[in-house]
Scaffold this motif. Structure first.
Motif, PDB file in Angstrom:
ATOM      1  N   ILE A 255     -12.421  89.882  28.181  1.00  0.00           N
ATOM      2  CA  ILE A 255     -11.742  89.248  29.313  1.00  0.00           C
ATOM      3  C   ILE A 255     -11.591  90.280  30.415  1.00  0.00           C
ATOM      4  O   ILE A 255     -11.173  91.420  30.174  1.00  0.00           O
ATOM      5  N   TRP A 256     -11.963  89.868  31.636  1.00  0.00           N
ATOM      6  CA  TRP A 256     -12.014  90.765  32.782  1.00  0.00           C
ATOM      7  C   TRP A 256     -11.049  90.304  33.869  1.00  0.00           C
ATOM      8  O   TRP A 256     -10.896  89.104  34.103  1.00  0.00           O
ATOM      9  N   ASN A 257     -10.445  91.271  34.532  1.00  0.00           N
ATOM     10  CA  ASN A 257      -9.707  91.019  35.767  1.00  0.00           C
ATOM     11  C   ASN A 257     -10.719  91.148  36.899  1.00  0.00           C
ATOM     12  O   ASN A 257     -11.219  92.244  37.168  1.00  0.00           O
ATOM     13  N   ILE A 258     -11.047  90.029  37.546  1.00  0.00           N
ATOM     14  CA  ILE A 258     -12.075  90.090  38.595  1.00  0.00           C
ATOM     15  C   ILE A 258     -11.492  90.486  39.942  1.00  0.00           C
ATOM     16  O   ILE A 258     -12.241  90.677  40.910  1.00  0.00           O
ATOM     17  N   THR A 259     -10.174  90.611  40.011  1.00  0.00           N
ATOM     18  CA  THR A 259      -9.546  91.068  41.252  1.00  0.00           C
ATOM     19  C   THR A 259      -9.736  92.563  41.432  1.00  0.00           C
ATOM     20  O   THR A 259     -10.056  93.041  42.526  1.00  0.00           O
ATOM     21  N   ASN A 260      -9.570  93.313  40.323  1.00  0.00           N
ATOM     22  CA  ASN A 260      -9.772  94.758  40.431  1.00  0.00           C
ATOM     23  C   ASN A 260     -10.908  95.280  39.559  1.00  0.00           C
ATOM     24  O   ASN A 260     -11.053  96.482  39.367  1.00  0.00           O
ATOM     25  N   ASN A 261     -11.720  94.339  39.016  1.00  0.00           N
ATOM     26  CA  ASN A 261     -12.939  94.704  38.280  1.00  0.00           C
ATOM     27  C   ASN A 261     -12.658  95.589  37.075  1.00  0.00           C
ATOM     28  O   ASN A 261     -13.306  96.616  36.866  1.00  0.00           O
ATOM     29  N   THR A 262     -11.683  95.176  36.242  1.00  0.00           N
ATOM     30  CA  THR A 262     -11.344  95.958  35.067  1.00  0.00           C
ATOM     31  C   THR A 262     -11.365  95.089  33.812  1.00  0.00           C
ATOM     32  O   THR A 262     -11.184  93.880  33.871  1.00  0.00           O
ATOM     33  N   GLU A 263     -11.578  95.742  32.679  1.00  0.00           N
ATOM     34  CA  GLU A 263     -11.504  95.074  31.384  1.00  0.00           C
ATOM     35  C   GLU A 263     -10.049  94.943  30.972  1.00  0.00           C
ATOM     36  O   GLU A 263      -9.287  95.902  31.012  1.00  0.00           O
ATOM     37  N   VAL A 264      -9.667  93.740  30.555  1.00  0.00           N
ATOM     38  CA  VAL A 264      -8.295  93.488  30.125  1.00  0.00           C
ATOM     39  C   VAL A 264      -8.167  93.626  28.614  1.00  0.00           C
ATOM     40  O   VAL A 264      -7.278  94.308  28.105  1.00  0.00           O
ATOM     41  N   LEU A 265      -9.078  92.961  27.881  1.00  0.00           N
ATOM     42  CA  LEU A 265      -9.018  93.026  26.420  1.00  0.00           C
ATOM     43  C   LEU A 265     -10.341  92.585  25.819  1.00  0.00           C
ATOM     44  O   LEU A 265     -11.160  91.945  26.476  1.00  0.00           O
ATOM     45  N   LYS A 266     -10.529  92.948  24.543  1.00  0.00           N
ATOM     46  CA  LYS A 266     -11.670  92.502  23.749  1.00  0.00           C
ATOM     47  C   LYS A 266     -11.160  91.738  22.546  1.00  0.00           C
ATOM     48  O   LYS A 266     -10.113  92.073  21.973  1.00  0.00           O
ATOM     49  N   LEU A 267     -11.909  90.712  22.147  1.00  0.00           N
ATOM     50  CA  LEU A 267     -11.607  89.927  20.958  1.00  0.00           C
ATOM     51  C   LEU A 267     -12.800  90.053  20.013  1.00  0.00           C
ATOM     52  O   LEU A 267     -13.920  89.654  20.359  1.00  0.00           O
ATOM     53  N   VAL A 268     -12.553  90.620  18.836  1.00  0.00           N
ATOM     54  CA  VAL A 268     -13.618  90.901  17.879  1.00  0.00           C
ATOM     55  C   VAL A 268     -13.347  90.133  16.597  1.00  0.00           C
ATOM     56  O   VAL A 268     -12.233  90.193  16.055  1.00  0.00           O
ATOM     57  N   GLY A 269     -14.328  89.423  16.096  1.00  0.00           N
ATOM     58  CA  GLY A 269     -14.145  88.651  14.879  1.00  0.00           C
ATOM     59  C   GLY A 269     -15.345  87.799  14.512  1.00  0.00           C
ATOM     60  O   GLY A 269     -15.584  87.526  13.334  1.00  0.00           O
ATOM     61  N   HIS A 270     -16.098  87.349  15.514  1.00  0.00           N
ATOM     62  CA  HIS A 270     -17.314  86.589  15.220  1.00  0.00           C
ATOM     63  C   HIS A 270     -18.373  87.504  14.610  1.00  0.00           C
ATOM     64  O   HIS A 270     -18.426  88.712  14.910  1.00  0.00           O
ATOM     65  N   LYS A 271     -19.241  86.930  13.788  1.00  0.00           N
ATOM     66  CA  LYS A 271     -20.258  87.699  13.085  1.00  0.00           C
ATOM     67  C   LYS A 271     -21.657  87.432  13.618  1.00  0.00           C
ATOM     68  O   LYS A 271     -22.641  87.902  13.035  1.00  0.00           O
ATOM     69  N   ASP A 272     -21.739  86.667  14.706  1.00  0.00           N
ATOM     70  CA  ASP A 272     -23.040  86.389  15.315  1.00  0.00           C
ATOM     71  C   ASP A 272     -22.806  86.109  16.803  1.00  0.00           C
ATOM     72  O   ASP A 272     -21.690  86.239  17.296  1.00  0.00           O
ATOM     73  N   TRP A 273     -23.856  85.719  17.519  1.00  0.00           N
ATOM     74  CA  TRP A 273     -23.772  85.505  18.959  1.00  0.00           C
ATOM     75  C   TRP A 273     -22.616  84.577  19.319  1.00  0.00           C
ATOM     76  O   TRP A 273     -22.409  83.545  18.679  1.00  0.00           O
TER      77      TRP A 273
END
Length: 344
Positions: A255-273
């Protein structure tokens, strides 16, 4: 990040979490992948597209088929319905974009100009006068639908496939085979890289206002309200931030903040695309689907998975659709099956 789905988490009924399988629908060609499903905003109808080139209409409450929309000569890749539910846009491998009148079920516009597969379409809110499209020809095009003409073209410098497009505020957001999430201003200038993945990016989802409020609190808690260079290093704490989620073949959701072009968080758990994303209507959750056969419901504030639904054990979950009031979730898979879940 550990997937905590083995732990029972009490969820209020108003949160509308997918819970009960209501229908399994089949009507597209045998083993033809379902590519997109969208709900009508006011009627108990939904529309599905598939690699068989057909668009099917369903009553999602009864599970009955209600007809088809005909016109494309190749696989239909994406659907988008306007805010009033009056027009359905579709795009295809045949390079065409078609706009259907949902009342008469007839094609009222055929938009031509892309030079390769058109992979995504998106109405520009609030009046839906314009339609954005993303293509394998490396462009995003902004269409004046009433006049059937291109208003603006946004080009990927390396001509890589742009797989998805979102219109957020005054920005055009695109992603694809260059592994990057990019934004353009409406005048086509000031292309900017927001961030990237380690593989092809398959999908985007724009955060609704409720989700923006939750994500702003996440950033505040992490102390990430930093100024952006292009905003002259001003304090952004008073600026209304906008967010987009991206999912890719690296199995990660960012998830990205497109106002200041920064990464907010990552969600990891899926095992494929990761193939599809949708923000929950209440802003608390993000829903995702993957080639691992799973649909996951993620808590944005806790940055963890609340529920995992095994949709398919032997095939990919290629898309999800979320009811505008949050009452139903639908999934489409690579074996031509559509599943309708009640959210409660």
């Amino acid at each position: 990040m550990q997937d905590p789905t083995s732990v029972k988490i009490a969820v209020a009924q108003r949160d509308y979490i997918p819970n009960k399988l209501l229908h399994t629908l089949e009507g597209h060609g045998f083993n033809k992948e379902i590519t997109c499903i969208v709900f009508h905003p006011t009627q108990p109808a939904m529309y599905s597209s598939a690699e068989d080139g057909k668009i099917k209409i369903w009553d999602y409450e009864t599970g009955q088929g209600m007809g088809s929309l005909i016109g494309h000569e190749g696989a239909v890749k994406c659907l988008a319905i306007d805010v009033a539910g009056a027009r359905l846009a579709s795009c295809s491998d045949d390079t065409d974009i078609r706009v259907f009148d949902t009342a008469t079920e007839s094609c009222i516009r055929r938009l031509q100009g892309h030079e390769h597969t058109v992979s995504h379409v998106e109405w520009v809110m609030p009046d839906c006068r314009f339609l954005a499209s993303a293509s394998r020809d490396g462009t995003i095009r902004m269409w004046d639908v009433q006049n059937s003409c291109v208003e603006k073209v946004f080009r990927n410098p390396g001509q890589e496939w742009i797989r998805s497009v979102k219109i957020i505020g005054k920005h055009v957001i695109g992603c694809g085979d260059d592994h990057l999430v990019k934004k353009w201003t409406f005048d086509g200038r000031n292309e900017r890289i927001i961030g990237g993945h380690d593989h092809v990016i398959e999908c985007l989802a724009a955060a609704n206002q409720a989700a923006c409020e939750v994500l702003k609190k996440v950033e505040d808690a992490k102390g990430k309200d930093e100024a952006d260079d292009e905003m002259d290093n001003q304090d952004l704490s008073s600026v209304a931030a906008e967010y987009v989620a991206s999912g890719g073949r690296d199995k990660i959701i960012t998830i990205w903040n497109i106002t200041n072009n920064t990464e907010v968080l990552k969600l990891v758990g899926h095992k494929d695309w990761v193939r599809g994303l949708s923000f929950h209507v209440n802003g608390k959750f993000l829903l995702s689907c993957s080639d691992d056969g799973l649909v996951k419901v993620w808590s944005l504030s806790d940055q963890r998975c609340l529920r995992t639904i095994t949709v398919q054990e032997m095939s990919f979950v290629s898309c999800i659709g979320y009811h505008p009031a949050g009452r139903f979730l639908v999934s489409g898979s690579s074996d031509n099956k559509i599943k309708v879940y009640k959210c409660e």
